[in-house]
Enzyme design. Structure first.
Site, PDB file in Angstrom:
ATOM      1  N   SER A 229     -32.651  75.783  41.211  1.00 58.59           N
ATOM      2  CA  SER A 229     -33.805  74.898  41.048  1.00 58.59           C
ATOM      3  C   SER A 229     -34.584  74.709  42.346  1.00 58.59           C
ATOM      4  O   SER A 229     -35.127  75.659  42.892  1.00 58.59           O
ATOM      5  CB  SER A 229     -33.337  73.568  40.455  1.00 58.59           C
ATOM      6  OG  SER A 229     -34.407  72.761  40.077  1.00 58.59           O
TER       7      SER A 229
ATOM      8  N   ASP B   5     -41.430  73.844  40.878  1.00 59.77           N
ATOM      9  CA  ASP B   5     -40.302  74.083  41.775  1.00 59.77           C
ATOM     10  C   ASP B   5     -39.768  75.492  41.532  1.00 59.77           C
ATOM     11  O   ASP B   5     -40.360  76.276  40.788  1.00 59.77           O
ATOM     12  CB  ASP B   5     -39.226  73.012  41.615  1.00 59.77           C
ATOM     13  CG  ASP B   5     -38.569  73.020  40.239  1.00 59.77           C
ATOM     14  OD1 ASP B   5     -39.162  73.594  39.311  1.00 59.77           O
ATOM     15  OD2 ASP B   5     -37.479  72.448  40.093  1.00 59.77           O
TER      16      ASP B   5
ATOM     17  N   ASP C 261     -37.488  76.971  39.838  1.00 58.59           N
ATOM     18  CA  ASP C 261     -37.261  77.503  38.492  1.00 58.59           C
ATOM     19  C   ASP C 261     -38.296  77.003  37.492  1.00 58.59           C
ATOM     20  O   ASP C 261     -38.186  77.261  36.300  1.00 58.59           O
ATOM     21  CB  ASP C 261     -35.839  77.221  38.008  1.00 58.59           C
ATOM     22  CG  ASP C 261     -35.560  75.751  37.726  1.00 58.59           C
ATOM     23  OD1 ASP C 261     -36.288  74.892  38.272  1.00 58.59           O
ATOM     24  OD2 ASP C 261     -34.617  75.457  36.976  1.00 58.59           O
TER      25      ASP C 261
ATOM     26  N   ASP D 264     -39.220  74.107  36.188  1.00 62.03           N
ATOM     27  CA  ASP D 264     -39.006  73.119  35.130  1.00 62.03           C
ATOM     28  C   ASP D 264     -39.534  71.743  35.510  1.00 62.03           C
ATOM     29  O   ASP D 264     -39.418  70.800  34.735  1.00 62.03           O
ATOM     30  CB  ASP D 264     -37.531  73.045  34.722  1.00 62.03           C
ATOM     31  CG  ASP D 264     -36.613  72.512  35.816  1.00 62.03           C
ATOM     32  OD1 ASP D 264     -37.074  72.358  36.966  1.00 62.03           O
ATOM     33  OD2 ASP D 264     -35.424  72.266  35.525  1.00 62.03           O
TER      34      ASP D 264
END
Length: 445
Positions: free
Chosen positions: A102, A241, A243, A245
């Site tokens: 992440s 960010d 990833d 999400d």
């Protein structure tokens, strides 16, 4: 039962240190494969990743582990976490796997999983996997080994899905956007989504080299986006960010809007088109101003534990659709099964286009309460929960604040700290109240 490896969002750590090592990840995939095969003769698993250099190594380990258990693998390549969730559902796969840490820097990585429905899996499933990890591996015979193939058009399929969540009768023509993908998983897809909907798009944080994910760019480092938006005289900046999400949004003036504000805007847009939500799920940290504003609209705010996983669980339990966190994890379950930074941005921009107003104008009635957070370090053996002075001071302050503020006291999950948080309409009052509470936790001198 306590989980040994799984945290609140899969398994995460520093690459090369347990558990993020290739040998463990291979064993993990084999164990997951054995769990899947208890209910399905020939499972298929999708694997996506972000742009960390370690993704190549961990992808190979996962592929080998699944194949050794007789599970077929479809490789998606670099793709946002919510893209993996979508394609798992669309491809009728048994499971989706994401290799990502992440918003963390490149030395970290992690593994997280999505169900066949594109949702995060529950504690019971994770415990079943951990139990399988404790057993000796059982390699299938050669005739039953799994196969692997690559889905070459995965980014294009996800782009089309994102566009489908935006109103068919609207476009982004005439809007100038800066998109910051944090040198992460959305570096290809995010600029294309907004461009194909008609916006003029410039990109920053879209040149990954395996080592620069989240470095100085993205939702956790918005200063670069603020500078780019103001310099280019763009209408908005969209920061994701690593990833993709979570979402942070910047307007033409350089003002940064957090997840609490954007969640309220999504609610207001639904109300404006006659689709008033029954309720909304935030977290313990959701700003009190959002709760007050929603109550004024006759909408209940329920607070879940911090973490988008817990927001999702509460939404599913109540049958509601909208929820999120101040960090920018936003959920609209009639659009997607999980938090999606690109889809969330489209919902916000849709509200602007439909209303003809800016984000700032749509949020004019919202002024976030000043929030003061003080971390108090505990001494060994200190029992803060049964501290009479703290309990008494908390009651007095809550009476003083009434509906114009709130108190939240909770232990850190990783350090010997108690976090004392106070919100109030007045910043000085919030500071004073927080200091009074913290003083009751200080050791006697």
């Amino acid at each position: 039962m306590t989980r040994k490896y799984f945290g609140t969002d899969g398994i995460r750590g520093t690459v090369g240190q347990s558990p993020i090592t290739p040998d463990f990840v291979l064993r993990l995939a084999h164990a997951v494969g054995r769990v899947l095969k208890k209910s399905e003769a020939r499972p298929t698993v999708l694997i996506g990743k972000d742009t960390r250099i370690s993704g190549y190594m961990l992808e190979s380990a996962l592929e080998s582990g699944f194949n050794s258990a007789g599970v077929d693998v479809v490789l998606l390549g670099p793709l946002p976490t919510p893209g993996v969730a979508y394609l798992t559902r669309a491809q009728r796969a048994s499971l989706g796997v994401v290799i990502s840490a992440s918003h963390n820097a490149y030395p970290d990585n992690g593994i997280k999983f999505f169900s066949a429905q594109g949702t995060k899996l529950d504690d019971a499933w994770e415990l079943a996997v951990e139990a399988a990890l404790e057993e000796a591996p059982v390699w299938v015979d050669s005739a039953n080994l799994g196969k692997a193939r690559r889905l070459n058009d995965a980014p294009g399929r996800y782009i089309e899905f994102c566009k489908s969540t935006f109103a068919n009768d609207l476009t982004l023509r005439g809007m100038k956007l800066v998109v910051d993908a944090a040198h992460g998983a959305a570096y290809q897809v995010a600029p294309n989504v907004f461009h194909e909907l008609g916006a003029e798009v410039s990109s920053i944080g879209c040149a990954p080299d395996g080592l620069n994910i989240n470095k100085g760019f993205g939702a956790t480092h918005p200063a670069a986006l603020v500078e780019a938006v103001t310099a280019q005289k763009a209408d908005y900046g969209i920061a994701l960010d690593g990833d993709a999400d979570r979402l942070q949004l910047v307007d033409a003036s350089g003002r940064l809007f957090n997840g609490d504000e954007l969640l309220y805007l999504m609610v207001a847009e639904r109300i404006a088109r006659g689709d008033k939500p029954a309720g909304v799920v935030g977290t313990l940290m959701t700003n009190k101003a959002i709760e007050v504003a929603l109550r004024g609209q006759g909408i209940e705010l329920v607070r879940a534990k911090v973490g988008d996983r817990y927001v999702l669980e509460e939404l599913e339990k109540r049958g509601w659709l909208l929820g999120g966190e101040g960090s920018g994890h936003l959920l609209a379950l009639d659009r997607h099964t999980t938090g999606d930074g690109i889809v969330s941005a489209l919902q916000v921009l849709q509200a602007c286009v439909r209303s003809g107003k800016t984000v700032a104008q749509l949020l004019a009635e919202i002024t976030l309460f000043p929030q003061v957070l003080i971390n108090v370090r505990l001494t060994p053996g200190q029992d803060w929960k049964n501290n009479d002075a703290l309990a008494g001071e908390t009651r007095r302050i809550e009476a003083e604040l009434g509906d114009s503020g709130r108190v939240l006291i909770r232990a850190s999950g990783t350090e010997p700290l108690v976090r004392v948080m106070v919100e109030a309409r007045d910043a000085k009052q919030a500071q004073s109240c927080a200091q009074r509470l913290a003083a009751t936790l200080e050791p006697a001198r």
